[in-house]
Design an enzyme around this catalytic site. Structure first.
Site, PDB file in Angstrom:
ATOM      1  CG  ASP A   1     -12.221  17.951  -6.132  1.00  0.00           C
ATOM      2  OD1 ASP A   1     -13.104  18.678  -6.348  1.00  0.00           O
ATOM      3  OD2 ASP A   1     -10.903  18.347  -6.164  1.00  0.00           O
ATOM      4  CB  ILE A   2     -16.591  18.345  -8.402  1.00  0.00           C
ATOM      5  CG1 ILE A   2     -15.392  18.925  -9.422  1.00  0.00           C
ATOM      6  CG2 ILE A   2     -16.807  19.589  -7.513  1.00  0.00           C
ATOM      7  CD1 ILE A   2     -15.609  20.107 -10.245  1.00  0.00           C
ATOM      8  N   PRO A   3     -17.233  15.409  -9.087  1.00  0.00           N
ATOM      9  CG  PRO A   3     -19.387  14.608  -9.306  1.00  0.00           C
ATOM     10  CD  PRO A   3     -18.673  15.660  -9.049  1.00  0.00           C
ATOM     11  CG  ASN A   4     -15.046  17.158 -15.037  1.00  0.00           C
ATOM     12  OD1 ASN A   4     -14.901  16.065 -15.890  1.00  0.00           O
ATOM     13  ND2 ASN A   4     -14.205  18.007 -15.336  1.00  0.00           N
ATOM     14  CB  THR A   5     -11.844  17.271 -10.155  1.00  0.00           C
ATOM     15  OG1 THR A   5     -12.254  18.429 -10.389  1.00  0.00           O
ATOM     16  CG2 THR A   5     -10.372  17.301  -9.708  1.00  0.00           C
ATOM     17  CG  ASP A  47      -4.989   4.504   1.496  1.00  0.00           C
ATOM     18  OD1 ASP A  47      -5.975   4.978   1.161  1.00  0.00           O
ATOM     19  OD2 ASP A  47      -4.512   4.178   2.708  1.00  0.00           O
ATOM     20  N   GLY A  81       0.824  -2.517   8.532  1.00  0.00           N
ATOM     21  CA  GLY A  81       2.009  -1.611   8.558  1.00  0.00           C
ATOM     22  C   GLY A  81       2.856  -2.003   9.583  1.00  0.00           C
ATOM     23  NE  ARG A  82       2.105   1.737  13.421  1.00  0.00           N
ATOM     24  CZ  ARG A  82       1.128   2.527  13.850  1.00  0.00           C
ATOM     25  NH1 ARG A  82       1.831   3.454  14.954  1.00  0.00           N
ATOM     26  NH2 ARG A  82      -0.023   2.452  13.869  1.00  0.00           N
ATOM     27  CE  LYS A  89      -2.177   1.840   3.716  1.00  0.00           C
ATOM     28  NZ  LYS A  89      -2.363   3.196   3.750  1.00  0.00           N
ATOM     29  CD  GLN A 111      -4.478   1.090  13.645  1.00  0.00           C
ATOM     30  OE1 GLN A 111      -5.740   1.511  14.050  1.00  0.00           O
ATOM     31  NE2 GLN A 111      -4.039   1.284  12.319  1.00  0.00           N
ATOM     32  CB  THR A 148     -11.052   4.287  12.554  1.00  0.00           C
ATOM     33  OG1 THR A 148      -9.896   4.362  11.781  1.00  0.00           O
ATOM     34  CG2 THR A 148     -11.630   2.930  11.703  1.00  0.00           C
ATOM     35  CE  LYS A 205      -7.471   7.120   3.901  1.00  0.00           C
ATOM     36  NZ  LYS A 205      -6.214   6.486   3.690  1.00  0.00           N
ATOM     37  CG  LEU A 206      -8.677  10.078  -5.845  1.00  0.00           C
ATOM     38  CD1 LEU A 206      -8.783  10.022  -7.341  1.00  0.00           C
ATOM     39  CD2 LEU A 206      -7.333  11.037  -5.462  1.00  0.00           C
ATOM     40  NE  ARG A 214      -0.606  -2.881  15.654  1.00  0.00           N
ATOM     41  CZ  ARG A 214      -0.605  -1.965  14.721  1.00  0.00           C
ATOM     42  NH1 ARG A 214      -1.113  -2.638  13.188  1.00  0.00           N
ATOM     43  NH2 ARG A 214      -0.377  -0.736  14.530  1.00  0.00           N
TER      44      ARG A 214
HETATM   45  O1  C5P Z   1       1.216   0.421  11.226  1.00  0.00           O
HETATM   46  P1  C5P Z   1      -0.310  -0.038  11.156  1.00  0.00           P
HETATM   47  O2  C5P Z   1      -0.620  -1.311  10.998  1.00  0.00           O
HETATM   48  O3  C5P Z   1      -1.186   0.674  12.287  1.00  0.00           O
HETATM   49  O4  C5P Z   1      -0.745   0.649   9.733  1.00  0.00           O
HETATM   50  C1  C5P Z   1      -2.241   0.650   9.256  1.00  0.00           C
HETATM   51  C2  C5P Z   1      -2.396   1.246   7.879  1.00  0.00           C
HETATM   52  O5  C5P Z   1      -3.696   1.462   7.589  1.00  0.00           O
HETATM   53  C3  C5P Z   1      -1.847   2.841   8.018  1.00  0.00           C
HETATM   54  O6  C5P Z   1      -1.216   3.202   6.782  1.00  0.00           O
HETATM   55  C4  C5P Z   1      -3.002   3.695   8.179  1.00  0.00           C
HETATM   56  O7  C5P Z   1      -2.909   4.649   7.670  1.00  0.00           O
HETATM   57  C5  C5P Z   1      -4.006   2.761   7.485  1.00  0.00           C
HETATM   58  N1  C5P Z   1      -5.551   3.046   7.928  1.00  0.00           N
HETATM   59  C6  C5P Z   1      -5.788   2.870   9.456  1.00  0.00           C
HETATM   60  N2  C5P Z   1      -7.137   2.857   9.749  1.00  0.00           N
HETATM   61  C7  C5P Z   1      -7.909   3.319   8.966  1.00  0.00           C
HETATM   62  C8  C5P Z   1      -7.753   3.664   7.658  1.00  0.00           C
HETATM   63  C9  C5P Z   1      -6.342   3.397   7.203  1.00  0.00           C
HETATM   64  O8  C5P Z   1      -4.832   2.203  10.179  1.00  0.00           O
HETATM   65  N3  C5P Z   1      -9.209   3.413   9.447  1.00  0.00           N
END
Ligand code: C5P
Length: 232
Positions: free
Chosen positions: A64-68, A59, A210-211, A32, A190, A119, A61-62, A181
């Site tokens: 804006d207006i539909p055309n853009t 990722d 991610g982490r 991602k 989180q 979230t 996350k667009l 996790r």
């Molecule tokens: O490091 P970690 O596992 O927490 O990363 C989760 C990824 O998911 C990050 O890129 C974070 O921005 C994304 N994300 C999230 N919660 C959301 C939407 C996206 O943790 N509701």
């Protein structure tokens, strides 16, 4: 595309990202790329990662207006990404435009996914700042239905909501879930988390991790552990 683990490459430079991906020799994980990396390293980064054989969830996350949104999606889709996304709050018409823009001249397109309610927004903030007074889970489900009706492929949601989204929108409507996790790992910032095995049980289609992988002592082993728990 079957169930998969997507690694959130939340790095701030091309150098850090590529040296992280260099650790993966025999497997090419789905990655991602978010706003931070895209704004820092641009389309070239996407092309480079794609050239190395990874699938990409862009990722951005667009909203804006539909055309853009349609025109922006066309540019992103031409980078040959596999998943891209937009905000459901942009309305059904905007999501339809996103889908049109994402469709390439040969008829193929990346999966287009909607972000529902972030979230980071809780009930109180939603009521106070954007004057939405319905219960937040009702709002999330309504966004998911609007996305489905616009023809989108699925939503990003908490793993705790994935089952409910499938109940309401059908099992083929994809759920991409962050907040994962290991049972013995740090949860960091989180709040509501699930293990890969629990996410599998509840029916997530893709988990975004991610982490627990990027900061692990052995990222390749952590990635494989995620795959073992979630896919097999
Ligand atoms: O490091 P970690 O596992 O927490 O990363 C989760 C990824 O998911 C990050 O890129 C974070 O921005 C994304 N994300 C999230 N919660 C959301 C939407 C996206 O943790 N509701």
């Amino acid at each position: 595309m079957g169930r998969d683990v997507i690694i959130a490459c939340d790095f701030s430079s091309a150098e850090d990202t590529l040296s992280f991906l260099d650790k993966f020799q025999d497997v090419k994980p789905f990655v991602k790329i978010g706003m931070e990396l895209f704004y820092a390293a641009g389309p070239q980064m996407v092309k480079e990662i794609k050239k190395r054989g990874h699938k990409i969830f862009l990722d951005l996350k667009l909203h804006d207006i539909p055309n853009t949104v349609k025109k922006a999606m066309k540019v992103l889709s031409n980078l040959d990404v596999d998943i891209c996304n937009c905000h459901a709050a942009g309305t059904g018409r905007m999501m339809e435009a996103a889908l049109e823009g994402a469709t390439r001249p040969d008829g193929t397109r990346p999966l287009v996914i909607a972000v529902t309610q972030l979230t980071s927004t809780d009930q109180e903030t939603m009521e106070k700042d954007i004057l939405i007074e319905k219960p937040i889970d009702e709002v999330v489900m309504s966004y998911a239905m609007t996305a489905k009706n616009a023809g989108l492929d699925g939503v990003v949601c908490s793993p705790l909501e994935a089952g409910k989204v499938h109940d309401k929108c059908g099992k083929d409507f994809l759920t991409i879930t962050p907040g994962v996790r290991f049972a013995d790992g740090d949860i960091g910032d989180q709040k509501r988390v699930m293990t890969p095995a629990e996410a599998k049980k509840i029916g997530s289609d893709f988990i975004v991790v991610g982490r627990p992988i990027t900061q692990a002592e052995d990222p390749v082993a952590a990635y494989k552990r995620c795959c073992d728990e979630f896919i097999d």
